[in-house]
Design a protein around this motif. Structure first.
Motif, PDB file in Angstrom:
ATOM      1  N   GLY A   5      14.040  18.234   8.302  1.00  0.00           N
ATOM      2  CA  GLY A   5      14.962  19.317   7.656  1.00  0.00           C
ATOM      3  C   GLY A   5      14.338  20.719   7.866  1.00  0.00           C
ATOM      4  N   PHE A   6      13.300  20.886   8.734  1.00  0.00           N
ATOM      5  CA  PHE A   6      12.896  22.173   9.081  1.00  0.00           C
ATOM      6  C   PHE A   6      13.860  22.958   9.885  1.00  0.00           C
ATOM      7  CE2 PHE A   6      10.461  25.260  11.777  1.00  0.00           C
ATOM      8  CZ  PHE A   6      10.091  25.932  10.860  1.00  0.00           C
ATOM      9  N   ARG A   7      14.203  24.278   9.573  1.00  0.00           N
ATOM     10  CA  ARG A   7      14.779  25.117  10.330  1.00  0.00           C
ATOM     11  C   ARG A   7      13.821  26.563  10.587  1.00  0.00           C
ATOM     12  NH1 ARG A   7      16.536  21.167  10.980  1.00  0.00           N
ATOM     13  NH2 ARG A   7      18.813  20.345  10.925  1.00  0.00           N
ATOM     14  N   PRO A   8      13.496  27.156  11.674  1.00  0.00           N
ATOM     15  CA  PRO A   8      12.836  28.096  11.862  1.00  0.00           C
ATOM     16  C   PRO A   8      13.751  29.488  11.042  1.00  0.00           C
ATOM     17  CG  PRO A   8      12.991  27.041  13.914  1.00  0.00           C
ATOM     18  CD  PRO A   8      14.033  26.241  12.959  1.00  0.00           C
ATOM     19  N   PRO A   9      12.961  30.084  10.237  1.00  0.00           N
ATOM     20  CA  PRO A   9      13.736  31.075   9.359  1.00  0.00           C
ATOM     21  C   PRO A   9      14.007  32.482  10.274  1.00  0.00           C
ATOM     22  CG  PRO A   9      11.260  31.381   9.020  1.00  0.00           C
ATOM     23  CD  PRO A   9      11.424  30.198   9.993  1.00  0.00           C
ATOM     24  N   CYS A  10      13.508  32.549  11.594  1.00  0.00           N
ATOM     25  CA  CYS A  10      13.773  33.774  12.421  1.00  0.00           C
ATOM     26  C   CYS A  10      14.317  33.300  13.733  1.00  0.00           C
ATOM     27  CB  CYS A  10      12.419  34.628  12.558  1.00  0.00           C
ATOM     28  SG  CYS A  10      11.442  35.126  11.053  1.00  0.00           S
ATOM     29  N   GLY A  11      15.608  34.134  14.121  1.00  0.00           N
ATOM     30  CA  GLY A  11      16.301  33.825  15.340  1.00  0.00           C
ATOM     31  C   GLY A  11      16.331  34.964  16.043  1.00  0.00           C
ATOM     32  N   LEU A  12      17.374  34.927  16.853  1.00  0.00           N
ATOM     33  CA  LEU A  12      17.528  35.695  17.928  1.00  0.00           C
ATOM     34  C   LEU A  12      17.268  37.191  17.457  1.00  0.00           C
ATOM     35  CD1 LEU A  12      18.111  36.398  21.089  1.00  0.00           C
ATOM     36  CD2 LEU A  12      20.392  36.186  20.515  1.00  0.00           C
ATOM     37  N   GLN A  13      17.892  37.557  16.316  1.00  0.00           N
ATOM     38  CA  GLN A  13      17.731  39.093  16.106  1.00  0.00           C
ATOM     39  C   GLN A  13      16.275  39.460  16.028  1.00  0.00           C
ATOM     40  OE1 GLN A  13      19.747  39.676  12.283  1.00  0.00           O
ATOM     41  NE2 GLN A  13      18.743  41.829  12.029  1.00  0.00           N
ATOM     42  N   HIS A  14      15.502  38.549  15.260  1.00  0.00           N
ATOM     43  CA  HIS A  14      14.092  39.115  15.250  1.00  0.00           C
ATOM     44  C   HIS A  14      13.439  39.094  16.621  1.00  0.00           C
ATOM     45  CE1 HIS A  14      15.120  37.194  11.446  1.00  0.00           C
ATOM     46  NE2 HIS A  14      14.300  37.885  10.827  1.00  0.00           N
ATOM     47  N   TRP A  15      13.779  38.306  17.462  1.00  0.00           N
ATOM     48  CA  TRP A  15      13.215  38.566  18.741  1.00  0.00           C
ATOM     49  C   TRP A  15      13.598  39.893  19.331  1.00  0.00           C
ATOM     50  CZ3 TRP A  15       9.778  35.938  21.561  1.00  0.00           C
ATOM     51  CH2 TRP A  15       9.331  34.758  21.224  1.00  0.00           C
ATOM     52  N   GLU A  16      14.808  40.181  19.174  1.00  0.00           N
ATOM     53  CA  GLU A  16      15.420  41.502  19.466  1.00  0.00           C
ATOM     54  C   GLU A  16      14.614  42.448  18.815  1.00  0.00           C
ATOM     55  OE1 GLU A  16      19.348  41.235  18.504  1.00  0.00           O
ATOM     56  OE2 GLU A  16      20.147  39.994  20.188  1.00  0.00           O
ATOM     57  N   GLU A  17      14.438  42.451  17.541  1.00  0.00           N
ATOM     58  CA  GLU A  17      13.649  43.466  16.849  1.00  0.00           C
ATOM     59  C   GLU A  17      12.246  43.743  17.389  1.00  0.00           C
ATOM     60  OE1 GLU A  17      13.920  42.295  12.813  1.00  0.00           O
ATOM     61  OE2 GLU A  17      16.177  42.823  12.475  1.00  0.00           O
ATOM     62  N   LEU A  18      11.616  42.432  17.654  1.00  0.00           N
ATOM     63  CA  LEU A  18      10.325  42.387  18.149  1.00  0.00           C
ATOM     64  C   LEU A  18      10.263  43.094  19.690  1.00  0.00           C
ATOM     65  CD1 LEU A  18       7.435  41.628  18.489  1.00  0.00           C
ATOM     66  CD2 LEU A  18       8.048  39.396  19.460  1.00  0.00           C
ATOM     67  N   ALA A  19      11.295  42.812  20.660  1.00  0.00           N
ATOM     68  CA  ALA A  19      11.248  43.749  21.705  1.00  0.00           C
ATOM     69  C   ALA A  19      11.434  45.204  21.389  1.00  0.00           C
ATOM     70  CB  ALA A  19      12.584  43.159  22.474  1.00  0.00           C
ATOM     71  N   ARG A  20      12.147  45.717  20.442  1.00  0.00           N
ATOM     72  CA  ARG A  20      12.330  47.104  20.360  1.00  0.00           C
ATOM     73  C   ARG A  20      11.166  47.589  19.623  1.00  0.00           C
ATOM     74  NH1 ARG A  20      17.649  45.568  18.783  1.00  0.00           N
ATOM     75  NH2 ARG A  20      17.369  45.202  16.489  1.00  0.00           N
ATOM     76  N   SER A  21      10.392  46.919  19.144  1.00  0.00           N
ATOM     77  CA  SER A  21       9.430  47.476  18.398  1.00  0.00           C
ATOM     78  C   SER A  21       7.803  47.751  19.231  1.00  0.00           C
ATOM     79  CB  SER A  21       8.693  46.710  17.019  1.00  0.00           C
ATOM     80  OG  SER A  21       8.350  45.210  17.527  1.00  0.00           O
ATOM     81  N   LEU A  22       8.120  47.438  20.532  1.00  0.00           N
ATOM     82  CA  LEU A  22       6.694  47.248  21.316  1.00  0.00           C
ATOM     83  C   LEU A  22       6.621  48.921  21.373  1.00  0.00           C
ATOM     84  CD1 LEU A  22       7.440  44.397  23.680  1.00  0.00           C
ATOM     85  CD2 LEU A  22       5.854  44.649  21.697  1.00  0.00           C
ATOM     86  N   PRO A  23       5.355  49.403  21.677  1.00  0.00           N
ATOM     87  CA  PRO A  23       5.113  50.640  22.156  1.00  0.00           C
ATOM     88  C   PRO A  23       5.787  51.100  23.429  1.00  0.00           C
ATOM     89  CG  PRO A  23       3.261  49.492  21.381  1.00  0.00           C
ATOM     90  CD  PRO A  23       4.058  48.512  21.560  1.00  0.00           C
ATOM     91  N   ASP A  24       5.784  52.424  23.541  1.00  0.00           N
ATOM     92  CA  ASP A  24       6.477  52.817  24.861  1.00  0.00           C
ATOM     93  C   ASP A  24       5.343  52.573  25.749  1.00  0.00           C
ATOM     94  OD1 ASP A  24       8.463  54.059  23.505  1.00  0.00           O
ATOM     95  OD2 ASP A  24       7.606  56.015  23.475  1.00  0.00           O
ATOM     96  N   GLY A  25       5.980  52.004  26.957  1.00  0.00           N
ATOM     97  CA  GLY A  25       5.426  51.572  28.264  1.00  0.00           C
ATOM     98  C   GLY A  25       5.107  50.198  28.360  1.00  0.00           C
ATOM     99  N   ALA A  26       5.261  49.635  27.013  1.00  0.00           N
ATOM    100  CA  ALA A  26       4.987  48.138  27.040  1.00  0.00           C
ATOM    101  C   ALA A  26       6.219  47.098  27.015  1.00  0.00           C
ATOM    102  CB  ALA A  26       4.148  47.499  25.669  1.00  0.00           C
ATOM    103  N   ASP A  27       7.571  48.161  27.034  1.00  0.00           N
ATOM    104  CA  ASP A  27       8.792  47.360  26.523  1.00  0.00           C
ATOM    105  C   ASP A  27       9.684  47.530  27.878  1.00  0.00           C
ATOM    106  OD1 ASP A  27      10.572  49.740  24.739  1.00  0.00           O
ATOM    107  OD2 ASP A  27       9.596  49.937  26.689  1.00  0.00           O
TER     108      ASP A  27
END
Length: 245
Positions: free
Chosen positions: A208-230
């Motif tokens: 019954g486990f479902r990961p709580p974080c989906g694609l939106q959270h991956w997008e947020e992670l990518a956008r949060s990277l410092p300049d030069g790392a993304d």
């Protein structure tokens, strides 16, 4: 082993031993069996920990018996864990954004064995409290293919490479770097992104486990990277949405 003995003395019923999917090396798909094929010193040390846990506590043959353990032991194998501030995440962004074209095996539709740290944490808690846990639990696939992962982290162009050619090239590189632990580690990280790797995980999902974080959270992670790392990607959301449709 030290923690296990202390847990047993304290009357703990279940111990979750956090390992890594890297213990299975290039096995495709990764699975929830005790089989291990480690390729680096890090993976070998994790595999030895698993052998001690499973061999000493679950009655399987092992050269190193532990002696004393909780009644239930779960070996938890996360896939490649990503989060802001992790070196592996910054490396992925640099790889995706630095090259004019990033090669992928086939069409880039193979699973990328990656996981958000929040989902790993949730999975570990679930494994600690679920009923009738399996001895080995693998982090579930989060739905990202190699193409989607690279686009998400700023790849300007994806270059499909025929599977046989890609496999031959990666196999040659693996043999060439086999004597260097550092190069082997770098190659494995790149191979996960270029080739992908299947994830045959069912223990958590069936319970019954479902990961709580989906694609939106991956997008947020990518956008949060410092300049030069993304990789300088102007809009990762658009590229991922386009690929999804």
């Amino acid at each position: 082993v030290v923690v296990a003995r202390a847990a047993e003395e304290a009357g703990v019923r279940r111990l979750v031993h956090i390992s890594t999917a890297a213990v299975q090396g290039r096995l495709d798909p990764l699975d929830e069996t005790p089989s291990v094929f480690p390729l680096s010193p890090y993976a070998r040390s994790k595999a030895e920990g698993e052998r001690a846990v499973l061999g000493g506590w679950n009655g399987q043959p092992s050269g190193r018996q532990v002696g004393g353990a909780p009644a239930e032991v779960v070996v938890y194998r996360p896939t490649s864990v990503h989060a802001r501030g992790r070196a592996v995440t910054r490396s992925l962004a640099r790889l995706a954004g630095a090259l004019p074209g990033v090669p992928v095996t086939g069409r880039g539709n193979r699973p990328a064995p990656v996981a958000l740290v929040e989902n790993v944490a949730a999975g570990v808690v679930f494994a600690a409290t679920m009923r009738d846990p399996a001895p080995v639990v693998l982090q579930p696939w989060e739905g990202l293919t190699t193409r989607r992962l690279l686009e998400l982290f700023g790849a300007r162009r994806i270059v499909p490479v025929p599977e046989r050619l890609a496999d031959a090239g990666l196999d040659l590189l693996a043999r060439s770097t086999a004597r260097s632990a550092r190069l082997t580690g770098h190659l494995r990280r790149a191979e996960v992104v270029v080739r992908g790797q299947g994830v045959q995980a069912s223990a958590l999902a069936n319970a019954g486990f479902r990961p709580p974080c989906g694609l939106q959270h991956w997008e947020e992670l990518a956008r949060s990277l410092p300049d030069g790392a993304d990789g300088g990607a102007p809009d990762t959301t658009t590229s991922v949405a386009r690929n999804t449709t």
